[in-house]
Every structure is written in C-alpha cells, then in structure tokens.
Design a protein around this motif. Structure first.
Motif, PDB file in Angstrom:
ATOM      1  N   SER A  77      64.349  73.671  72.234  1.00 18.63           N
ATOM      2  CA  SER A  77      64.001  73.730  73.662  1.00 18.63           C
ATOM      3  C   SER A  77      63.678  72.345  74.233  1.00 18.63           C
ATOM      4  O   SER A  77      63.198  72.234  75.355  1.00 18.63           O
TER       5      SER A  77
ATOM      6  N   ASP B  95      66.728  73.287  64.452  1.00 18.66           N
ATOM      7  CA  ASP B  95      67.565  74.479  64.285  1.00 18.66           C
ATOM      8  C   ASP B  95      69.029  74.105  64.228  1.00 18.66           C
ATOM      9  O   ASP B  95      69.573  73.549  65.183  1.00 18.66           O
TER      10      ASP B  95
ATOM     11  N   MET C   3      61.951  85.575  60.715  1.00 19.14           N
ATOM     12  CA  MET C   3      62.510  85.503  62.072  1.00 19.14           C
ATOM     13  C   MET C   3      61.869  86.613  62.894  1.00 19.14           C
ATOM     14  O   MET C   3      61.976  87.789  62.551  1.00 19.14           O
TER      15      MET C   3
ATOM     16  N   PRO D  66      68.017  85.537  65.465  1.00 17.03           N
ATOM     17  CA  PRO D  66      68.257  84.101  65.541  1.00 17.03           C
ATOM     18  C   PRO D  66      69.436  83.735  66.436  1.00 17.03           C
ATOM     19  O   PRO D  66      70.368  84.514  66.600  1.00 17.03           O
TER      20      PRO D  66
ATOM     21  N   GLY E  96      66.614  80.193  71.872  1.00 11.29           N
ATOM     22  CA  GLY E  96      65.200  80.025  72.163  1.00 11.29           C
ATOM     23  C   GLY E  96      64.795  80.953  73.307  1.00 11.29           C
ATOM     24  O   GLY E  96      65.650  81.552  73.971  1.00 11.29           O
TER      25      GLY E  96
ATOM     26  N   GLN F  81      63.302  83.911  73.502  1.00 12.24           N
ATOM     27  CA  GLN F  81      63.392  85.381  73.441  1.00 12.24           C
ATOM     28  C   GLN F  81      62.004  85.981  73.184  1.00 12.24           C
ATOM     29  O   GLN F  81      61.060  85.292  72.808  1.00 12.24           O
TER      30      GLN F  81
HETATM   31  C1  DX5 Z   1      65.952  80.741  67.090  1.00 11.56           C
HETATM   32  C2  DX5 Z   1      65.430  79.518  66.400  1.00 11.56           C
HETATM   33  C3  DX5 Z   1      64.060  79.153  66.794  1.00 11.56           C
HETATM   34  C4  DX5 Z   1      63.857  78.900  68.252  1.00 11.56           C
HETATM   35  C5  DX5 Z   1      62.541  79.533  68.613  1.00 11.56           C
HETATM   36  O1  DX5 Z   1      67.087  81.203  66.472  1.00 11.56           O
HETATM   37  O2  DX5 Z   1      65.427  79.675  64.988  1.00 11.56           O
HETATM   38  O3  DX5 Z   1      63.534  78.077  66.032  1.00 11.56           O
HETATM   39  O4  DX5 Z   1      63.837  77.547  68.620  1.00 11.56           O
HETATM   40  O5  DX5 Z   1      62.435  79.441  69.957  1.00 11.56           O
HETATM   41  P1  DX5 Z   1      61.260  80.081  70.828  1.00 11.56           P
HETATM   42  O6  DX5 Z   1      59.966  79.549  70.296  1.00 11.56           O
HETATM   43  O7  DX5 Z   1      61.607  79.582  72.171  1.00 11.56           O
HETATM   44  O8  DX5 Z   1      61.368  81.575  70.694  1.00 11.56           O
END
Ligand code: DX5
Ligand code: ZN
Length: 217
Positions: free
Chosen positions: A11, A35, A137, A141, A144, A146
């Motif tokens: 992000s 990521d 998770m 995955p 970001g 969600q």
């Molecule tokens: C999602 C990633 C996360 C992501 C988390 O697939 O593995 O690391 O950056 O994002 P937030 O904190 O925005 O949910």
C-alpha cells in the motif's frame, strides 16, 4: 508490547518508495513486509527482485518477504541475494514443503509458511518443527485493503495451542485487514507479528499508526 509490526509496502507509494521505507525506518516498526505476486498463484502481479533490492538499500529493518508465487523453490537463493531476512512461502504452492523450508534455512533466512483462509492449520502439524513462522492469511491473498475474515481468530487460537503444546519456537504472523481496532484482540489471541498495509499507508500519520499497532494490547 512484545509483538512485532511489519508494515506492508503493497500500500506504499511505488512512485516514491524510498520515502515510505524511510517512514518505516523512523517508526517503531520491526520489519518491512514485501508482497511478491506472480499473477498465477494470486490474481495480481506486484513487485520483483529489482524493486526489493532497491528497498533493501534504504531499509534499516529486516525484510519480511511473502511469496505468493507458484513453485517458489526456483527462486530461494535469489531472494537471499536480494536481501530477504525472513522468507515465507505459501503452503498451497509447495509440493515438497519440508525441502523448501530446509533450503530457506540453509541459505541463512528465517523460514515462514503461509496458509490461505481455507487451509486448516492442522495441516501444519508435521512442519512446525522445521520453521520459524506461520503466516495466517486473514483475507484472500492478492490485494491490499480487504476486510478481515472473522473465522481467523479460531485458527490463530488453534495454531497457538499446537505451537505451545509441542514446545516449538514458531511465531504467528497475521496478514490482511489488520487495523488499530482488531490489533489488540489479535495479539491477545496469540499473534506475534502484525502485518498492515492499508491501515498504515492510507492513514494521515503512518508513524503514529505504527505506534498504535505496536502498543495494541
Ligand atoms: C495481501 C498481502 C498483504 C497485504 C495486506 O495478499 O499478502 O500483505 O498487503 O494488506 P492490508 O493490510 O491492506 O489488508
Ligand atoms: Zn503479505
């Protein structure tokens, strides 16, 4: 505040990544979460070796690299060379997981295994003696920002029990939908490392948000 905080660069501002890494450097954050997505294991493509190498040049904290890619064995040594300190592979993407995590450790990195929301933590029983961290998770995955999947709390508690009863030294990391509201309950349930992307980088004051996550109880 025994737990660690690992802000996710997913992000961050990719046009000015060094600035956001500098923000993490000057905060209470413990690690930097990177990521890596291949467009096959997850329906998204993120960053690769050159970008993470650039992050490493600025970073003053360990790089927590989360591989959301199929067949990660192809690249373990390259991730070590690129600067990964903790390397996490997805349970669902590895055919010979024991071999994979052993190789990660042999290369001198901490080995993590991530499980998708549908993967029961009971499947980790025979790998716990060989790893340093489990990443749960807490969203599907790929993206970001969600919403946190509520069933994750019982998975964390179940995993914590497995780790404690076996006497293993394995950290629990959660990734997805973590914010300053749920951080306290997560830590209370047994989480050792909080990953947060959207919450940190879309807040007015990322350093203050990281501090809040660090002080959650
Ligand atoms: C999602 C990633 C996360 C992501 C988390 O697939 O593995 O690391 O950056 O994002 P937030 O904190 O925005 O949910
Ligand atoms: Zn991640």
């Amino acid at each position: 505040m025994d737990h660690l905080v690992s802000p996710s660069l997913l992000s961050a501002d990719f046009g000015n990544l060094a600035k956001d890494v500098e923000i993490i450097n000057n905060s209470l954050a413990d690690w930097i979460h990177c990521d890596i997505m291949d467009g096959i294991f997850v329906p998204n493509i993120s960053i690769g070796f050159p970008v993470v190498a650039a992050v490493k040049r600025t970073a003053k904290k360990p790089l927590d690299v989360h591989l959301m890619i199929m067949d990660p064995d192809r690249y373990l040594a390259r991730w070590k060379e690129t600067g990964a300190d903790i390397l996490t592979v997805q349970y669902e993407a590895c055919t010979h997981l024991n071999r994979t995590v052993s190789e990660i450790r042999r290369l001198g990195m901490k080995a993590g295994v991530a499980v998708n929301p549908h993967t029961p933590v009971a499947l980790l029983k025979n790998i716990l003696p060989y790893i340093d961290m489990v990443l749960i998770m807490t969203v599907n995955p790929g993206f970001g920002g969600q919403s946190f999947i509520m069933e994750s709390y019982s998975k964390i508690a179940e995993l914590k029990k497995m780790i404690d009863s076996g006497g293993y030294k394995v950290m629990i990391e959660v990734d997805g939908g973590v914010d300053t509201e749920n951080a306290g309950k997560l830590v209370e349930t047994g989480v050792d490392v909080l990953v947060a992307g959207n919450t940190v980088f879309n807040s007015k004051d990322p350093v203050a948000t990281i501090k809040k996550l660090k002080q959650a109880e």
